[in-house]
Scaffold this motif. Structure first.
Motif, PDB file in Angstrom:
ATOM      1  N   LYS A  35       0.830  -1.210   0.000  1.00  0.00           N
ATOM      2  CA  LYS A  35       0.000   0.000   0.000  1.00  0.00           C
ATOM      3  C   LYS A  35       0.865   1.261   0.000  1.00  0.00           C
ATOM      4  O   LYS A  35       0.549   2.251  -0.675  1.00  0.00           O
ATOM      5  CB  LYS A  35      -0.935  -0.018   1.212  1.00  0.00           C
ATOM      6  N   LEU A  36       1.975   1.242   0.752  1.00  0.00           N
ATOM      7  CA  LEU A  36       2.887   2.386   0.740  1.00  0.00           C
ATOM      8  C   LEU A  36       3.401   2.643  -0.679  1.00  0.00           C
ATOM      9  O   LEU A  36       3.482   3.795  -1.121  1.00  0.00           O
ATOM     10  CB  LEU A  36       4.070   2.124   1.685  1.00  0.00           C
ATOM     11  N   ILE A  39       0.811   4.459  -2.831  1.00  0.00           N
ATOM     12  CA  ILE A  39       0.595   5.889  -2.552  1.00  0.00           C
ATOM     13  C   ILE A  39       1.904   6.672  -2.616  1.00  0.00           C
ATOM     14  O   ILE A  39       1.994   7.784  -2.091  1.00  0.00           O
ATOM     15  CB  ILE A  39      -0.109   6.097  -1.196  1.00  0.00           C
ATOM     16  N   TYR A 105      -4.568   1.018   4.491  1.00  0.00           N
ATOM     17  CA  TYR A 105      -4.452   2.344   3.870  1.00  0.00           C
ATOM     18  C   TYR A 105      -2.996   2.795   3.675  1.00  0.00           C
ATOM     19  O   TYR A 105      -2.758   3.825   3.036  1.00  0.00           O
ATOM     20  CB  TYR A 105      -5.172   3.393   4.713  1.00  0.00           C
ATOM     21  N   GLY A 106      -2.033   2.108   4.262  1.00  0.00           N
ATOM     22  CA  GLY A 106      -0.655   2.583   4.230  1.00  0.00           C
ATOM     23  C   GLY A 106      -0.469   3.813   5.107  1.00  0.00           C
ATOM     24  O   GLY A 106       0.397   4.644   4.852  1.00  0.00           O
ATOM     25  N   SER A 107      -1.267   3.922   6.156  1.00  0.00           N
ATOM     26  CA  SER A 107      -1.220   5.089   7.040  1.00  0.00           C
ATOM     27  C   SER A 107      -0.246   4.845   8.188  1.00  0.00           C
ATOM     28  O   SER A 107       0.005   3.704   8.590  1.00  0.00           O
ATOM     29  CB  SER A 107      -2.607   5.368   7.629  1.00  0.00           C
ATOM     30  N   MET A 140      -8.157  -0.286  10.019  1.00  0.00           N
ATOM     31  CA  MET A 140      -8.401   0.902  10.841  1.00  0.00           C
ATOM     32  C   MET A 140      -9.099   0.532  12.138  1.00  0.00           C
ATOM     33  O   MET A 140      -8.835   1.111  13.199  1.00  0.00           O
ATOM     34  CB  MET A 140      -9.246   1.900  10.042  1.00  0.00           C
ATOM     35  N   ILE A 160      -3.350  10.631  12.109  1.00  0.00           N
ATOM     36  CA  ILE A 160      -3.290   9.535  11.146  1.00  0.00           C
ATOM     37  C   ILE A 160      -2.907  10.147   9.799  1.00  0.00           C
ATOM     38  O   ILE A 160      -3.675  10.925   9.215  1.00  0.00           O
ATOM     39  CB  ILE A 160      -4.629   8.795  11.054  1.00  0.00           C
ATOM     40  N   THR A 162      -1.556   9.689   5.831  1.00  0.00           N
ATOM     41  CA  THR A 162      -1.531   8.733   4.722  1.00  0.00           C
ATOM     42  C   THR A 162      -0.860   9.366   3.517  1.00  0.00           C
ATOM     43  O   THR A 162      -1.449  10.200   2.824  1.00  0.00           O
ATOM     44  CB  THR A 162      -2.958   8.293   4.353  1.00  0.00           C
ATOM     45  N   GLY A 163       0.393   9.033   3.302  1.00  0.00           N
ATOM     46  CA  GLY A 163       1.115   9.504   2.126  1.00  0.00           C
ATOM     47  C   GLY A 163       1.510  10.958   2.195  1.00  0.00           C
ATOM     48  O   GLY A 163       1.274  11.658   3.188  1.00  0.00           O
TER      49      GLY A 163
END
Length: 207
Positions: A35-36, A39, A105-107, A140, A160, A162-163
């Motif tokens: 996921k990382l 994004i 989410y890659g968060s 999550m 949080i 994300t990207g």
């Protein structure tokens, strides 16, 4: 960071939440790194003792940061951990620990602490987040199960992220408008994970 008991519970959750893809069961850490990549977040998976040299390699100087509390890990001298306001204004990189990673989410979850993690993560053009593999959760929902009691007890807050920061409010996509234009996650190995064929046993254990 999360308690030892919570980590063990997480390891069990890790197995329960492994994801089947192409006949294989993939770990939450594998899902997180995928996921990382989606994004556009760089990621380095390292072993104990490699933290300082990895940070030294990826930072853009000048750099500011917050001490990272991990076994066998420390920040290199190139990262100023007691920055002045002028240091923060001039910094191109901010290095902080992350409380959790959320695979779906890659968060990364960043603590709004008195050491300046929030400032170091938002102002410089590059944010380097340091995270232990055992602190990556699948969804999550799991993150909130961990964070809920902690936040209620401490009356603290977490971010949080994300990207990279990006906005298209003015037309074309612009990066770095409200935060870092680039993010690099450093994942520190602290357990053994195996990707196994479906139906086989998955082992998760501390090193």
């Amino acid at each position: 960071m999360v308690s030892r008991q919570s980590k063990e519970e997480s390891s069990r959750a890790f197995i329960a939440n492994s994801i089947e893809r192409d006949g294989m069961v993939t770990s939450v850490v594998g899902t997180f790194t995928s996921k990382l990549d989606e994004i556009d977040v760089a990621v380095s998976q390292i072993e104990r003792g490699e933290l300082a040299e990895t940070i030294d390699r990826v930072v853009r100087t000048p750099a500011v940061g917050v001490p990272v509390d991990v076994d066998g890990g420390s920040l290199p001298d190139v990262v100023e951990v007691e920055p002045t306001v002028d240091d923060v204004r001039a910094a191109r990189t901010g290095v902080t620990p992350a409380t959790l990673g959320i695979a779906e989410y890659g968060s990364v979850v960043l603590e709004a602490d008195p050491f300046g993690s929030e400032v170091a993560s938002l102002f410089p053009e590059l944010h380097v987040a340091v995270l232990r593999e055992s602190d990556v959760v699948g969804e999550m929902r799991e993150a909130f199960e961990w964070l809920g009691p902690r936040l209620r007890e401490d009356r603290s807050s977490e971010i949080i992220a994300t990207g990279p920061s990006a906005t298209a409010d003015m037309g074309g996509l612009v990066r770095g408008a409200h935060g870092p234009e680039a993010v690099h996650v450093i994942l520190l190995a602290d357990r053994v994970e195996e990707t196994v064929e479906r139906g086989s046993e998955t082992e998760v254990a501390d090193e």
